[in-house]
Design a protein around this motif. Structure first.
Motif, PDB file in Angstrom:
ATOM      1  N   VAL A 149       0.836  -1.203   0.000  1.00  0.00           N
ATOM      2  CA  VAL A 149       0.000   0.000   0.000  1.00  0.00           C
ATOM      3  C   VAL A 149       0.872   1.255   0.000  1.00  0.00           C
ATOM      4  O   VAL A 149       0.593   2.226  -0.716  1.00  0.00           O
ATOM      5  CB  VAL A 149      -0.953  -0.008   1.207  1.00  0.00           C
ATOM      6  CG1 VAL A 149      -1.647   1.338   1.365  1.00  0.00           C
ATOM      7  CG2 VAL A 149      -1.997  -1.108   1.054  1.00  0.00           C
ATOM      8  N   SER A 150       1.937   1.247   0.803  1.00  0.00           N
ATOM      9  CA  SER A 150       2.837   2.397   0.832  1.00  0.00           C
ATOM     10  C   SER A 150       3.428   2.663  -0.549  1.00  0.00           C
ATOM     11  O   SER A 150       3.513   3.813  -1.001  1.00  0.00           O
ATOM     12  CB  SER A 150       3.967   2.163   1.843  1.00  0.00           C
ATOM     13  OG  SER A 150       3.479   2.154   3.168  1.00  0.00           O
ATOM     14  N   ARG A 151       3.846   1.600  -1.217  1.00  0.00           N
ATOM     15  CA  ARG A 151       4.432   1.752  -2.550  1.00  0.00           C
ATOM     16  C   ARG A 151       3.414   2.350  -3.527  1.00  0.00           C
ATOM     17  O   ARG A 151       3.740   3.272  -4.286  1.00  0.00           O
ATOM     18  CB  ARG A 151       4.923   0.399  -3.045  1.00  0.00           C
ATOM     19  CG  ARG A 151       5.665   0.454  -4.382  1.00  0.00           C
ATOM     20  CD  ARG A 151       6.387  -0.841  -4.669  1.00  0.00           C
ATOM     21  NE  ARG A 151       5.500  -1.992  -4.700  1.00  0.00           N
ATOM     22  CZ  ARG A 151       5.519  -2.978  -3.794  1.00  0.00           C
ATOM     23  NH1 ARG A 151       6.383  -2.946  -2.786  1.00  0.00           N
ATOM     24  NH2 ARG A 151       4.680  -3.990  -3.883  1.00  0.00           N
ATOM     25  N   THR A 152       2.188   1.843  -3.494  1.00  0.00           N
ATOM     26  CA  THR A 152       1.151   2.335  -4.395  1.00  0.00           C
ATOM     27  C   THR A 152       0.839   3.805  -4.132  1.00  0.00           C
ATOM     28  O   THR A 152       0.744   4.617  -5.070  1.00  0.00           O
ATOM     29  CB  THR A 152      -0.134   1.500  -4.234  1.00  0.00           C
ATOM     30  OG1 THR A 152       0.150   0.127  -4.558  1.00  0.00           O
ATOM     31  CG2 THR A 152      -1.234   2.009  -5.151  1.00  0.00           C
ATOM     32  N   LEU A 153       0.691   4.158  -2.868  1.00  0.00           N
ATOM     33  CA  LEU A 153       0.364   5.539  -2.518  1.00  0.00           C
ATOM     34  C   LEU A 153       1.496   6.496  -2.901  1.00  0.00           C
ATOM     35  O   LEU A 153       1.249   7.581  -3.430  1.00  0.00           O
ATOM     36  CB  LEU A 153       0.065   5.637  -1.022  1.00  0.00           C
ATOM     37  CG  LEU A 153      -1.209   4.937  -0.537  1.00  0.00           C
ATOM     38  CD1 LEU A 153      -1.259   4.924   0.979  1.00  0.00           C
ATOM     39  CD2 LEU A 153      -2.444   5.618  -1.102  1.00  0.00           C
ATOM     40  N   CYS A 154       2.719   6.091  -2.629  1.00  0.00           N
ATOM     41  CA  CYS A 154       3.856   6.958  -2.945  1.00  0.00           C
ATOM     42  C   CYS A 154       3.988   7.184  -4.444  1.00  0.00           C
ATOM     43  O   CYS A 154       4.383   8.271  -4.893  1.00  0.00           O
ATOM     44  CB  CYS A 154       5.145   6.362  -2.389  1.00  0.00           C
ATOM     45  SG  CYS A 154       5.279   6.422  -0.582  1.00  0.00           S
ATOM     46  N   HIS A 155       3.642   6.173  -5.224  1.00  0.00           N
ATOM     47  CA  HIS A 155       3.728   6.309  -6.675  1.00  0.00           C
ATOM     48  C   HIS A 155       2.590   7.153  -7.237  1.00  0.00           C
ATOM     49  O   HIS A 155       2.595   7.485  -8.430  1.00  0.00           O
ATOM     50  CB  HIS A 155       3.741   4.930  -7.337  1.00  0.00           C
ATOM     51  CG  HIS A 155       5.044   4.221  -7.171  1.00  0.00           C
ATOM     52  ND1 HIS A 155       5.203   2.855  -7.342  1.00  0.00           N
ATOM     53  CD2 HIS A 155       6.274   4.680  -6.829  1.00  0.00           C
ATOM     54  CE1 HIS A 155       6.463   2.519  -7.120  1.00  0.00           C
ATOM     55  NE2 HIS A 155       7.134   3.603  -6.816  1.00  0.00           N
ATOM     56  N   GLY A 156       1.609   7.488  -6.388  1.00  0.00           N
ATOM     57  CA  GLY A 156       0.482   8.296  -6.838  1.00  0.00           C
ATOM     58  C   GLY A 156       0.695   9.787  -6.718  1.00  0.00           C
ATOM     59  O   GLY A 156      -0.188  10.570  -7.081  1.00  0.00           O
ATOM     60  N   VAL A 157       1.857  10.209  -6.212  1.00  0.00           N
ATOM     61  CA  VAL A 157       2.136  11.641  -6.046  1.00  0.00           C
ATOM     62  C   VAL A 157       3.413  12.011  -6.789  1.00  0.00           C
ATOM     63  O   VAL A 157       4.171  11.143  -7.224  1.00  0.00           O
ATOM     64  CB  VAL A 157       2.254  12.015  -4.546  1.00  0.00           C
ATOM     65  CG1 VAL A 157       0.942  11.737  -3.821  1.00  0.00           C
ATOM     66  CG2 VAL A 157       3.406  11.273  -3.874  1.00  0.00           C
ATOM     67  N   ASP A 158       3.645  13.312  -6.916  1.00  0.00           N
ATOM     68  CA  ASP A 158       4.794  13.782  -7.686  1.00  0.00           C
ATOM     69  C   ASP A 158       6.096  13.783  -6.896  1.00  0.00           C
ATOM     70  O   ASP A 158       7.173  13.606  -7.467  1.00  0.00           O
ATOM     71  CB  ASP A 158       4.526  15.208  -8.198  1.00  0.00           C
ATOM     72  CG  ASP A 158       3.365  15.261  -9.160  1.00  0.00           C
ATOM     73  OD1 ASP A 158       3.389  14.508 -10.149  1.00  0.00           O
ATOM     74  OD2 ASP A 158       2.433  16.046  -8.920  1.00  0.00           O
ATOM     75  N   VAL A 176       9.895   1.957  -3.815  1.00  0.00           N
ATOM     76  CA  VAL A 176       9.348   3.272  -4.158  1.00  0.00           C
ATOM     77  C   VAL A 176      10.352   4.031  -5.016  1.00  0.00           C
ATOM     78  O   VAL A 176      11.525   4.162  -4.639  1.00  0.00           O
ATOM     79  CB  VAL A 176       9.012   4.074  -2.883  1.00  0.00           C
ATOM     80  CG1 VAL A 176       8.628   5.515  -3.236  1.00  0.00           C
ATOM     81  CG2 VAL A 176       7.888   3.399  -2.115  1.00  0.00           C
ATOM     82  N   THR A 177       9.901   4.531  -6.158  1.00  0.00           N
ATOM     83  CA  THR A 177      10.774   5.264  -7.070  1.00  0.00           C
ATOM     84  C   THR A 177      10.402   6.747  -7.190  1.00  0.00           C
ATOM     85  O   THR A 177      11.063   7.481  -7.930  1.00  0.00           O
ATOM     86  CB  THR A 177      10.740   4.626  -8.467  1.00  0.00           C
ATOM     87  OG1 THR A 177       9.382   4.607  -8.943  1.00  0.00           O
ATOM     88  CG2 THR A 177      11.286   3.205  -8.428  1.00  0.00           C
ATOM     89  N   THR A 178       9.388   7.191  -6.491  1.00  0.00           N
ATOM     90  CA  THR A 178       8.995   8.602  -6.515  1.00  0.00           C
ATOM     91  C   THR A 178      10.139   9.459  -5.973  1.00  0.00           C
ATOM     92  O   THR A 178      10.724   9.114  -4.938  1.00  0.00           O
ATOM     93  CB  THR A 178       7.737   8.817  -5.658  1.00  0.00           C
ATOM     94  OG1 THR A 178       6.697   7.968  -6.136  1.00  0.00           O
ATOM     95  CG2 THR A 178       7.272  10.265  -5.706  1.00  0.00           C
ATOM     96  N   PRO A 179      10.473  10.572  -6.623  1.00  0.00           N
ATOM     97  CA  PRO A 179      11.537  11.446  -6.097  1.00  0.00           C
ATOM     98  C   PRO A 179      11.212  11.900  -4.675  1.00  0.00           C
ATOM     99  O   PRO A 179      10.051  12.146  -4.339  1.00  0.00           O
ATOM    100  CB  PRO A 179      11.529  12.633  -7.067  1.00  0.00           C
ATOM    101  CG  PRO A 179      10.910  12.103  -8.314  1.00  0.00           C
ATOM    102  CD  PRO A 179       9.912  11.081  -7.894  1.00  0.00           C
ATOM    103  N   SER A 180      12.240  12.001  -3.847  1.00  0.00           N
ATOM    104  CA  SER A 180      12.016  12.373  -2.449  1.00  0.00           C
ATOM    105  C   SER A 180      13.054  13.378  -1.991  1.00  0.00           C
ATOM    106  O   SER A 180      14.153  13.461  -2.550  1.00  0.00           O
ATOM    107  CB  SER A 180      12.047  11.144  -1.542  1.00  0.00           C
ATOM    108  OG  SER A 180      13.330  10.544  -1.538  1.00  0.00           O
ATOM    109  N   THR A 181      12.685  14.129  -0.972  1.00  0.00           N
ATOM    110  CA  THR A 181      13.580  15.082  -0.329  1.00  0.00           C
ATOM    111  C   THR A 181      13.520  14.851   1.169  1.00  0.00           C
ATOM    112  O   THR A 181      12.433  14.734   1.743  1.00  0.00           O
ATOM    113  CB  THR A 181      13.152  16.533  -0.634  1.00  0.00           C
ATOM    114  OG1 THR A 181      13.210  16.752  -2.045  1.00  0.00           O
ATOM    115  CG2 THR A 181      14.066  17.530   0.074  1.00  0.00           C
ATOM    116  N   VAL A 182      14.669  14.760   1.815  1.00  0.00           N
ATOM    117  CA  VAL A 182      14.716  14.609   3.275  1.00  0.00           C
ATOM    118  C   VAL A 182      14.565  15.994   3.892  1.00  0.00           C
ATOM    119  O   VAL A 182      15.426  16.853   3.745  1.00  0.00           O
ATOM    120  CB  VAL A 182      16.034  13.950   3.733  1.00  0.00           C
ATOM    121  CG1 VAL A 182      16.093  13.884   5.253  1.00  0.00           C
ATOM    122  CG2 VAL A 182      16.163  12.553   3.126  1.00  0.00           C
ATOM    123  N   LEU A 183      13.446  16.200   4.578  1.00  0.00           N
ATOM    124  CA  LEU A 183      13.163  17.481   5.211  1.00  0.00           C
ATOM    125  C   LEU A 183      12.433  17.235   6.536  1.00  0.00           C
ATOM    126  O   LEU A 183      11.231  16.976   6.551  1.00  0.00           O
ATOM    127  CB  LEU A 183      12.281  18.354   4.310  1.00  0.00           C
ATOM    128  CG  LEU A 183      12.977  19.188   3.243  1.00  0.00           C
ATOM    129  CD1 LEU A 183      11.953  19.869   2.345  1.00  0.00           C
ATOM    130  CD2 LEU A 183      13.869  20.228   3.893  1.00  0.00           C
TER     131      LEU A 183
END
Length: 406
Positions: A149-158, A176-183
């Motif tokens: 579920v986490s993978r699916t949800l993360c792939h649903g956003v930019d 998960v391959t969605t671009p991420s920023t550590v903040l």
């Protein structure tokens, strides 16, 4: 910028996610940005009106109680259909989603209708949490579901905002391959310049000379407060007058109170529930000779930063997000999750006024690294990049939104 934030949880529900969201919204609003926050309505008598703000707009949607977690709310599906066209008619530079349930669904649908970029903060390590709320289900199955579920949800956003590098590694393992920023969220240091521990002790008849430890946490199994009760029981042998202040509420409260009695700690442990974050909670922090924490599931651990800012010596485990907060911290003693070892570290702090003074003095200096001021500048820069890279759809958004909501 015009920023829309969406969440399935907010005050009066007290937890780290609510605190993080309010910190984001307040900081952005004080920097001149327009923020609208869409969250559940907790109903009459919940005290939610005490948490509304004149600094940013709050839209509350009708919600129902969740049977296995009655503190939380699930936004009703008809409310999503009602609000979507209204939100789609307004201009947003970015849509920031904070939770993966109905708020996520609303944010994704709105993004489809408007073409605006979506950011989602991965606040909660669900793989470690879910088993405590569905104990009747097989643990391997729950972990599999949480990861998928986490993978699916993360792939649903930019784009993803992740509080720590440790959580990025977790999401990488999920695929998960969605671009991420550590903040990290950080805290508004000006809110933690007060607090009167002597006043708290006097009000609650705790002798000023009594050795006292404190923790601030949601009372849930995953927060590992039962371990801290075992530590307190071990400490009694050396500190028979020990007082353990526990601030917070949650589904595990009754079990923890029973454990306290079973451990013979009636005189040594006091549960104070949720305290006012602007007054009595700050006093409670400062009433402690040491702040203790042992949760293994934090994506960040904001209470540790709060304790630092207030100059309270810390003894804590360092796992996941807490490891990031405590790395290099001069205000904390890091312990393994072992009752004897943890109790020994706490005992060393309680015995030495000089050691406590050194840890306390270092706390505000450590906390500076987690100030919202610099962190929010990075958030705004991320918003701006995403908004420039994804122009709004040149369509009639109200019509598109109406079609999506059917």
């Amino acid at each position: 910028m015009n920023i829309l934030m969406l969440s399935d949880v907010y005050f009066p529900r007290v937890n780290g996610v609510s605190t993080s969201i309010r910190t984001f919204a307040q900081s952005l609003a004080r920097s001149g940005h327009a923020v609208t926050l869409v969250v559940p309505d907790y109903g009459p008598g919940s005290g939610q009106e005490l948490h509304d703000s004149d600094e940013f707009e709050i839209v509350r949607l009708q919600a129902r109680v969740i049977f296995f977690d009655p503190e939380d709310r699930l936004i009703r599906a008809p409310e999503l259909r009602r609000i979507l066209p209204q939100l789609a008619q307004r201009h947003w530079d970015v849509i920031h989603i904070h939770t993966p349930f109905r708020a996520h669904r609303l944010g994704v649908q709105l993004a489809q209708a408007s073409g605006r970029p979506t950011v989602e903060t991965y606040h909660t390590y669900f793989e470690e949490y879910i088993g405590h709320y569905l104990p009747w289900a097989p643990a391997p199955l729950l972990r599999f579901v949480a990861r998928r579920v986490s993978r699916t949800l993360c792939h649903g956003v930019d784009h993803l905002i992740v509080p720590t590098a440790q959580m990025v590694e977790v999401l990488d393992r999920y695929g998960v391959t969605t671009p991420s920023t550590v903040l990290p969220t950080g805290i508004d240091l000006s809110e933690f310049a007060r607090g009167d521990g002597a006043r708290f002790r006097a009000e609650h008849e705790i002798d000023a000379r009594r050795p006292t430890i404190v923790t601030v946490s949601r009372l849930a199994v995953e927060k590992n407060i039962a371990f801290l009760l075992q530590v307190a029981r071990r400490l009694i042998a050396d500190f028979p007058e020990l007082m353990f202040i526990i601030a917070g509420e949650g589904p595990d409260a009754e079990r923890l109170k029973r454990l306290s009695k079973e451990f013979g700690l009636e005189r040594n442990v006091r549960f104070f529930g949720n305290l006012d974050r602007r007054t009595s909670l700050l006093d409670a922090y400062r009433a402690g000779d040491a702040f203790v924490f042992a949760s293994p599931t934090e994506t960040q651990g904001l209470v540790l930063i709060e304790a630092m800012a207030l100059g309270v010596p810390i003894v804590s485990t360092a796992v996941m997000g807490t490891a990031t907060v405590l790395r290099g911290a001069r205000s904390a003693v890091v312990s393994e999750e072992n009752v004897e070892a943890f109790a020994r570290h706490v005992g060393d702090v309680l015995r030495s006024p000089q050691r406590r003074a050194e840890l306390a003095a270092a706390g505000p200096l450590d906390a500076r690294a987690w100030s919202t001021e610099g962190l929010m500048e990075q958030v705004v820069a991320l918003y701006q990049r995403l908004a420039q890279a994804k122009p709004a759809l040149m369509t009639t958004t109200s019509t598109t939104a109406t079609e999506l909501s059917r």
